[in-house]
Design a protein around this motif. Structure first.
Motif, PDB file in Angstrom:
ATOM      1  N   GLY A  55      39.415 -99.871  61.537  1.00 56.15           N
ATOM      2  CA  GLY A  55      39.546-100.924  62.543  1.00 56.15           C
ATOM      3  C   GLY A  55      40.564-102.054  62.366  1.00 56.15           C
ATOM      4  N   ALA A  56      41.238-102.271  61.118  1.00 54.66           N
ATOM      5  CA  ALA A  56      41.889-103.433  60.477  1.00 54.66           C
ATOM      6  C   ALA A  56      41.182-104.639  60.610  1.00 54.66           C
ATOM      7  N   ASN A  57      39.920-104.597  60.337  1.00 59.28           N
ATOM      8  CA  ASN A  57      38.988-105.599  60.221  1.00 59.28           C
ATOM      9  C   ASN A  57      38.331-105.602  58.894  1.00 59.28           C
TER      10      ASN A  57
ATOM     11  N   PHE B  85      49.133 -91.887  61.167  1.00 56.61           N
ATOM     12  CA  PHE B  85      49.738 -91.055  60.068  1.00 56.61           C
ATOM     13  C   PHE B  85      51.107 -91.475  59.655  1.00 56.61           C
ATOM     14  N   SER B  86      51.850 -92.120  60.342  1.00 55.64           N
ATOM     15  CA  SER B  86      53.259 -92.766  60.192  1.00 55.64           C
ATOM     16  C   SER B  86      53.315 -93.791  58.866  1.00 55.64           C
ATOM     17  N   ILE B  87      51.789 -94.766  58.804  1.00 48.10           N
ATOM     18  CA  ILE B  87      51.879 -95.481  57.666  1.00 48.10           C
ATOM     19  C   ILE B  87      51.593 -94.738  56.325  1.00 48.10           C
ATOM     20  N   PHE B  88      50.531 -94.009  56.324  1.00 44.66           N
ATOM     21  CA  PHE B  88      50.078 -93.091  55.213  1.00 44.66           C
ATOM     22  C   PHE B  88      50.661 -91.686  55.170  1.00 44.66           C
TER      23      PHE B  88
ATOM     24  N   GLU C  69      58.820 -91.786  65.416  1.00 47.51           N
ATOM     25  CA  GLU C  69      58.895 -91.352  66.597  1.00 47.51           C
ATOM     26  C   GLU C  69      58.898 -89.855  66.528  1.00 47.51           C
ATOM     27  N   GLY C  70      58.123 -89.165  67.689  1.00 47.03           N
ATOM     28  CA  GLY C  70      57.849 -87.759  67.383  1.00 47.03           C
ATOM     29  C   GLY C  70      58.683 -86.996  68.370  1.00 47.03           C
ATOM     30  N   GLU C  71      59.156 -87.506  69.411  1.00 42.36           N
ATOM     31  CA  GLU C  71      59.767 -86.554  70.612  1.00 42.36           C
ATOM     32  C   GLU C  71      60.420 -85.445  69.986  1.00 42.36           C
TER      33      GLU C  71
ATOM     34  N   ALA D 222      36.308 -97.176  70.561  1.00 38.80           N
ATOM     35  CA  ALA D 222      36.144 -97.784  71.770  1.00 38.80           C
ATOM     36  C   ALA D 222      36.260 -99.372  71.706  1.00 38.80           C
ATOM     37  N   ASP D 223      36.772 -99.949  70.792  1.00 38.31           N
ATOM     38  CA  ASP D 223      37.010-101.056  70.409  1.00 38.31           C
ATOM     39  C   ASP D 223      38.147-101.684  70.469  1.00 38.31           C
ATOM     40  N   PRO D 224      38.660-102.584  71.138  1.00 40.50           N
ATOM     41  CA  PRO D 224      37.866-103.624  72.139  1.00 40.50           C
ATOM     42  C   PRO D 224      37.700-102.609  73.467  1.00 40.50           C
ATOM     43  N   TYR D 225      38.382-101.690  73.486  1.00 42.82           N
ATOM     44  CA  TYR D 225      38.125-100.720  74.698  1.00 42.82           C
ATOM     45  C   TYR D 225      38.958 -99.295  74.435  1.00 42.82           C
ATOM     46  N   PRO D 226      38.411 -98.250  74.938  1.00 45.24           N
ATOM     47  CA  PRO D 226      39.147 -96.985  74.659  1.00 45.24           C
ATOM     48  C   PRO D 226      40.670 -96.824  75.190  1.00 45.24           C
TER      49      PRO D 226
ATOM     50  N   ILE E 240      50.091 -79.782  63.008  1.00 41.87           N
ATOM     51  CA  ILE E 240      50.928 -80.649  62.899  1.00 41.87           C
ATOM     52  C   ILE E 240      50.467 -81.931  63.136  1.00 41.87           C
ATOM     53  N   LEU E 241      50.711 -82.984  62.222  1.00 39.68           N
ATOM     54  CA  LEU E 241      50.041 -84.304  62.373  1.00 39.68           C
ATOM     55  C   LEU E 241      51.313 -85.397  62.842  1.00 39.68           C
ATOM     56  N   GLY E 242      50.818 -86.443  63.485  1.00 37.01           N
ATOM     57  CA  GLY E 242      51.717 -87.396  63.816  1.00 37.01           C
ATOM     58  C   GLY E 242      50.798 -88.686  64.248  1.00 37.01           C
TER      59      GLY E 242
ATOM     60  N   PRO F 294      40.365-114.477  65.390  1.00 36.14           N
ATOM     61  CA  PRO F 294      40.775-114.619  64.142  1.00 36.14           C
ATOM     62  C   PRO F 294      40.385-113.357  63.461  1.00 36.14           C
ATOM     63  N   TYR F 295      41.453-112.833  62.573  1.00 42.96           N
ATOM     64  CA  TYR F 295      40.937-111.686  61.585  1.00 42.96           C
ATOM     65  C   TYR F 295      40.793-112.184  60.219  1.00 42.96           C
ATOM     66  N   ILE F 296      40.066-111.778  59.599  1.00 42.20           N
ATOM     67  CA  ILE F 296      39.750-112.514  58.073  1.00 42.20           C
ATOM     68  C   ILE F 296      40.703-111.551  57.028  1.00 42.20           C
TER      69      ILE F 296
HETATM   70  C1  B12 Z   1      49.680-101.764  71.447  1.00 39.55           C
HETATM   71  C2  B12 Z   1      48.666-101.527  70.517  1.00 39.55           C
HETATM   72  C3  B12 Z   1      47.478-102.154  70.728  1.00 39.55           C
HETATM   73  C4  B12 Z   1      46.788-102.463  72.118  1.00 39.55           C
HETATM   74  C5  B12 Z   1      46.767-101.074  73.107  1.00 39.55           C
HETATM   75  C6  B12 Z   1      46.804-101.484  74.545  1.00 39.55           C
HETATM   76  C7  B12 Z   1      46.791-100.468  75.522  1.00 39.55           C
HETATM   77  N1  B12 Z   1      46.113-100.415  76.400  1.00 39.55           N
HETATM   78  O1  B12 Z   1      47.395 -99.343  75.099  1.00 39.55           O
HETATM   79  C8  B12 Z   1      45.750-103.148  71.820  1.00 39.55           C
HETATM   80  C9  B12 Z   1      45.848-104.335  71.598  1.00 39.55           C
HETATM   81  C10 B12 Z   1      44.265-102.694  72.716  1.00 39.55           C
HETATM   82  C11 B12 Z   1      45.393-102.413  70.308  1.00 39.55           C
HETATM   83  C12 B12 Z   1      43.877-102.363  69.787  1.00 39.55           C
HETATM   84  C13 B12 Z   1      43.687-101.844  68.639  1.00 39.55           C
HETATM   85  N2  B12 Z   1      44.908-101.501  67.855  1.00 39.55           N
HETATM   86 CO1  B12 Z   1      46.616-101.110  68.176  1.00 39.55          CO
HETATM   87  N3  B12 Z   1      48.307-101.227  68.122  1.00 39.55           N
HETATM   88  C14 B12 Z   1      49.263-101.006  69.272  1.00 39.55           C
HETATM   89  C15 B12 Z   1      50.574-100.771  68.749  1.00 39.55           C
HETATM   90  C16 B12 Z   1      51.583-101.965  68.800  1.00 39.55           C
HETATM   91  C17 B12 Z   1      51.271 -99.765  69.704  1.00 39.55           C
HETATM   92  C18 B12 Z   1      50.543 -98.267  69.950  1.00 39.55           C
HETATM   93  C19 B12 Z   1      51.342 -97.739  71.048  1.00 39.55           C
HETATM   94  O2  B12 Z   1      50.792 -97.452  72.151  1.00 39.55           O
HETATM   95  N4  B12 Z   1      52.459 -97.222  70.745  1.00 39.55           N
HETATM   96  C20 B12 Z   1      53.209 -96.375  71.501  1.00 39.55           C
HETATM   97  C21 B12 Z   1      53.250 -95.140  71.664  1.00 39.55           C
HETATM   98  C22 B12 Z   1      53.991 -94.328  72.395  1.00 39.55           C
HETATM   99  O3  B12 Z   1      53.653 -94.567  70.167  1.00 39.55           O
HETATM  100  P1  B12 Z   1      52.613 -93.739  69.235  1.00 39.55           P
HETATM  101  O4  B12 Z   1      51.205 -93.760  69.746  1.00 39.55           O
HETATM  102  O5  B12 Z   1      52.804 -94.292  68.017  1.00 39.55           O
HETATM  103  O6  B12 Z   1      53.079 -92.494  69.401  1.00 39.55           O
HETATM  104  C23 B12 Z   1      54.392 -92.106  68.790  1.00 39.55           C
HETATM  105  C24 B12 Z   1      54.537 -91.436  67.552  1.00 39.55           C
HETATM  106  O7  B12 Z   1      53.410 -92.060  66.608  1.00 39.55           O
HETATM  107  C25 B12 Z   1      54.430 -90.122  67.500  1.00 39.55           C
HETATM  108  N5  B12 Z   1      53.144 -89.560  67.778  1.00 39.55           N
HETATM  109  C26 B12 Z   1      52.045 -89.802  67.875  1.00 39.55           C
HETATM  110  N6  B12 Z   1      51.021 -88.756  68.379  1.00 39.55           N
HETATM  111  C27 B12 Z   1      51.573 -87.817  67.655  1.00 39.55           C
HETATM  112  C28 B12 Z   1      51.238 -86.559  67.461  1.00 39.55           C
HETATM  113  C29 B12 Z   1      52.055 -85.437  66.575  1.00 39.55           C
HETATM  114  C30 B12 Z   1      51.427 -84.114  66.392  1.00 39.55           C
HETATM  115  C31 B12 Z   1      53.208 -85.644  66.585  1.00 39.55           C
HETATM  116  C32 B12 Z   1      54.397 -84.969  65.897  1.00 39.55           C
HETATM  117  C33 B12 Z   1      53.965 -87.026  66.549  1.00 39.55           C
HETATM  118  C34 B12 Z   1      52.954 -88.257  67.274  1.00 39.55           C
HETATM  119  O8  B12 Z   1      55.216 -89.748  68.747  1.00 39.55           O
HETATM  120  C35 B12 Z   1      54.853 -90.631  69.827  1.00 39.55           C
HETATM  121  C36 B12 Z   1      56.069 -90.941  70.755  1.00 39.55           C
HETATM  122  O9  B12 Z   1      57.329 -91.256  69.890  1.00 39.55           O
HETATM  123  C37 B12 Z   1      50.384-100.138  67.246  1.00 39.55           C
HETATM  124  C38 B12 Z   1      51.631-100.624  66.187  1.00 39.55           C
HETATM  125  C39 B12 Z   1      52.632 -99.746  66.361  1.00 39.55           C
HETATM  126  N7  B12 Z   1      53.627-100.574  66.505  1.00 39.55           N
HETATM  127  O10 B12 Z   1      52.504 -98.651  66.508  1.00 39.55           O
HETATM  128  C40 B12 Z   1      49.033-100.818  66.783  1.00 39.55           C
HETATM  129  C41 B12 Z   1      47.946-100.169  66.166  1.00 39.55           C
HETATM  130  C42 B12 Z   1      47.968 -98.443  66.441  1.00 39.55           C
HETATM  131  N8  B12 Z   1      46.773-100.454  66.183  1.00 39.55           N
HETATM  132  C43 B12 Z   1      45.960-100.731  65.268  1.00 39.55           C
HETATM  133  C44 B12 Z   1      44.642-101.033  65.294  1.00 39.55           C
HETATM  134  C45 B12 Z   1      43.926-101.091  63.762  1.00 39.55           C
HETATM  135  C46 B12 Z   1      44.039-101.359  66.338  1.00 39.55           C
HETATM  136  C47 B12 Z   1      42.568-101.766  66.578  1.00 39.55           C
HETATM  137  C48 B12 Z   1      41.486-101.130  65.801  1.00 39.55           C
HETATM  138  C49 B12 Z   1      42.494-103.175  66.270  1.00 39.55           C
HETATM  139  C50 B12 Z   1      41.236-104.105  66.637  1.00 39.55           C
HETATM  140  N9  B12 Z   1      40.437-104.318  65.509  1.00 39.55           N
HETATM  141  O11 B12 Z   1      41.044-104.423  67.732  1.00 39.55           O
HETATM  142  C51 B12 Z   1      42.319-101.487  68.135  1.00 39.55           C
HETATM  143  C52 B12 Z   1      42.015-100.120  68.465  1.00 39.55           C
HETATM  144  C53 B12 Z   1      41.931 -99.748  70.177  1.00 39.55           C
HETATM  145  C54 B12 Z   1      41.860 -98.342  70.269  1.00 39.55           C
HETATM  146  N10 B12 Z   1      40.582 -98.254  71.193  1.00 39.55           N
HETATM  147  O12 B12 Z   1      41.879 -97.434  69.613  1.00 39.55           O
HETATM  148  C55 B12 Z   1      46.799-100.284  63.932  1.00 39.55           C
HETATM  149  C56 B12 Z   1      46.288 -98.907  63.533  1.00 39.55           C
HETATM  150  C57 B12 Z   1      46.394 -98.641  61.895  1.00 39.55           C
HETATM  151  C58 B12 Z   1      45.089 -99.039  61.313  1.00 39.55           C
HETATM  152  N11 B12 Z   1      44.934 -99.971  60.499  1.00 39.55           N
HETATM  153  O13 B12 Z   1      44.294 -98.102  61.617  1.00 39.55           O
HETATM  154  C59 B12 Z   1      48.195-100.126  64.486  1.00 39.55           C
HETATM  155  C60 B12 Z   1      49.286 -99.128  63.902  1.00 39.55           C
HETATM  156  C61 B12 Z   1      48.844-101.529  64.236  1.00 39.55           C
HETATM  157  C62 B12 Z   1      48.662-101.844  62.817  1.00 39.55           C
HETATM  158  N12 B12 Z   1      47.968-102.946  62.209  1.00 39.55           N
HETATM  159  O14 B12 Z   1      49.473-101.196  61.720  1.00 39.55           O
HETATM  160  N13 B12 Z   1      46.383-101.842  69.887  1.00 39.55           N
END
Ligand code: B12
Ligand code: SF4
Length: 454
Positions: free
Chosen positions: A75-77, A110-113, A130-132, A15-19, A104-106, A368-370
């Motif tokens: 939390g990438a922190n 998941f996509s990074i690891f 991309e999952g669709e 739930a950080d910075p918000y859910p 099935i995971l995605g 800032p992140y460290i």
């Molecule tokens: C936008 C974003 C944010 C925004 C979100 C705003 C909002 N209101 O949505 C903000 C700035 C708030 C944010 C915050 C955080 N984020 Co962020 N965020 C992103 C970003 C750029 C996009 C995520 C997204 O919504 N994508 C759009 C959707 C449609 O894509 P998707 O969820 O990936 O789903 C697709 C596929 O993954 C797949 N898929 C998804 N689920 C499933 C399930 C199955 C079964 C299958 C088959 C496929 C599948 O299909 C989907 C459609 O194609 C990603 C990076 C990235 N490019 O992915 C980082 C990312 C997800 N964030 C990350 C992190 C760490 C965080 C924070 C912890 C950072 C922080 N310290 O504040 C917080 C956590 C927030 C929370 N409560 O969860 C990391 C996670 C990796 C990690 N180290 O854990 C990412 C990957 C960035 C990175 N560093 O690499 N984030």
């Protein structure tokens, strides 16, 4: 697919910075509903469900397939190195123990690891990226008992991993329907919903995992469908704030102009924010975006020292950062700069330059992140191996950071404080106050604008 049931589970409980609304599984749900009308699909969200609630659901649901979305790994922190993997293991084990569903995971995390998560969580399949369409193909083939080889992004469980086929057939036109219960919950608890306008990033920042998750090829999504979704959210639910979740919003400006013009023409009154890069902008663009509802920008600036930016792989300079900050101010757009301090090559000199330069940026907030989280397959990963910071065999799943030798966090905090600007470190108690505004005061949309300093 007659009579088949799929459950999509969002495993994210952070739930950080918000859910954050689980937009990934909503895209999957909408796409599969359109293409597989006989498949019965439901959604479960671990922000609303306990583990025993999940167990009950699995026992009673008779799902043929369960897709689990793994968004965050940690939390990438570097100041809080909690790993979320034990929590995900609990969820996947619970599904396994209480059902005979195919798992099935995605998801982004998941996509990074993919390989290491397959071996720890032991699902039947995983789909990276991309999952669709890949999920549709997988379900159809499993249902017909056909060979599943060759599906883009697919990885098999049971030790049969093999090499993952890269994505090359991307989707352009995607509809999005929000789950009613979930959109109510997230609007109430986050004050913001989310939607994508484009996928992929073509830049080469050395530490970044986004191109690995979404691909390097930038794909813009249908502007009419996006405007329709915004209009529906606004009309049916009174939602008036969204975050465009693109890796970088200002990548494709002709597309962005089309989108902004259509939003304005539609008359939808919805505010929006997004990640921007602090270059590739003009006064005209910002004015147009503002008219279409742009309220806040989160700049992925990473440093305020040009030498350091270039080391991180950025193709802009501090002059661009200053210019575009001033432009935001002029157009009344709130803006914050997200920074990585102590990353590759940071010295006391470059740190001091960042701090000095921050004094020139008015009415902003610096987050800032460290150090840099080291992600597999990035240029930083290679550098870290060559420097002996990590070994070739390290999976990097445990939160692992590159923090430049000699980086002094206490000096960094002191210099930040001396600037008199709004520097909010990840462990700053002010985060708690922001939470209070959101949860108790029911503040919608942006919160950090209250922290800005002249
Ligand atoms: C936008 C974003 C944010 C925004 C979100 C705003 C909002 N209101 O949505 C903000 C700035 C708030 C944010 C915050 C955080 N984020 Co962020 N965020 C992103 C970003 C750029 C996009 C995520 C997204 O919504 N994508 C759009 C959707 C449609 O894509 P998707 O969820 O990936 O789903 C697709 C596929 O993954 C797949 N898929 C998804 N689920 C499933 C399930 C199955 C079964 C299958 C088959 C496929 C599948 O299909 C989907 C459609 O194609 C990603 C990076 C990235 N490019 O992915 C980082 C990312 C997800 N964030 C990350 C992190 C760490 C965080 C924070 C912890 C950072 C922080 N310290 O504040 C917080 C956590 C927030 C929370 N409560 O969860 C990391 C996670 C990796 C990690 N180290 O854990 C990412 C990957 C960035 C990175 N560093 O690499 N984030
Ligand atoms: S940091 Fe931003 S601009 Fe750089 S590669 Fe990642 S998503 Fe693209």
């Amino acid at each position: 697919m007659k009579g088949r049931k799929l459950l999509l589970v969002s495993a994210n409980r952070l739930a950080d910075p918000y859910p954050v609304y689980p937009i990934g599984i909503s895209y999957l749900h909408t796409y599969l509903s359109g293409h597989m009308p006989d498949l019965e699909i439901s959604m479960a969200d671990m922000n609303l469900l306990t583990i025993s609630g999940l167990a009950e659901l699995m026992k009673s649901g008779n799902f043929d397939y369960v897709g689990v979305s793994l968004r965050n790994i940690d939390g990438a922190n570097s100041l809080d190195r909690t790993s979320f993997i034990p929590g995900y293991k609990e969820i996947v084990d619970c599904i396994r123990e209480n059902s005979s569903s195919v798992i099935i995971l995605g998801g982004a995390g998941f996509s990074i690891f993919p390989e290491v998560l397959m071996s720890i969580l032991k699902p039947d399949y995983g789909i990276a990226g991309e999952g669709e369409e890949s999920l549709r193909l997988l379900l159809e083939r499993l249902d017909r008992d056909e060979n599943v080889d060759g599906i883009e992004g697919l990885i098999k469980g049971n030790g049969e991993e093999g090499k993952i086929k890269e994505h090359s057939n991307y989707l352009k036109s995607l509809e999005l329907s929000f789950n009613e219960t979930l959109s109510d919950f997230y609007w109430e608890h986050s004050g913001m919903l989310n939607i994508q306008t484009k996928r992929g990033c073509c830049y080469n920042c050395i530490y970044c995992s986004y191109p690995i998750i979404d691909g390097r090829k930038v794909r813009t999504l249908d502007t009419d469908l996006i405007v329709d979704t915004l209009a529906r959210l606004n009309r049916d639910k009174g939602i008036n704030y969204v975050f465009f979740t693109d890796s970088v919003f200002n990548i494709h400006n002709s597309y962005n102009v089309e989108l902004a013009e259509k939003i304005i023409k539609s008359g939808v009154k919805i505010n929006w924010g997004a990640y921007f890069s602090p270059h590739n902008l003009t006064d005209e663009l910002l004015e147009l975006f503002k008219q279409s509802g742009l309220k806040h920008i989160e700049f992925g600036t990473e440093s305020l020292c040009t030498e350091q930016m270039h080391r991180y792989g950025k193709n802009f300079s501090f002059e661009d950062v200053l210019l575009n900050s001033e432009r935001c101010l002029k157009h009344n757009i709130f803006y914050a700069h997200f920074l990585i301090l102590g990353g590759l090559g940071e010295s006391e000199r470059t740190l001091r330059e960042t701090m000095e330069n921050s004094k020139k940026i008015r009415f902003s907030v610096f987050f800032p992140y460290i150090g840099m989280r080291i992600y597999p397959g990035t240029p930083l990963h290679r550098i870290a191996i060559d420097m002996g910071v990590v070994s070739e065999s390290d999976t990097l799943l445990e939160p692992t950071y590159y923090i430049e030798k000699g980086f002094d966090l206490e000096l960094c905090r002191k210099l930040a404080e001396e600037t008199g600007k709004a520097w909010i470190f990840p462990d700053d108690p002010l985060f708690g106050q922001l939470d209070y505004m959101r949860t108790t005061k029911k503040k919608k949309g942006l919160i950090w604008e209250y922290l800005r300093k002249p």
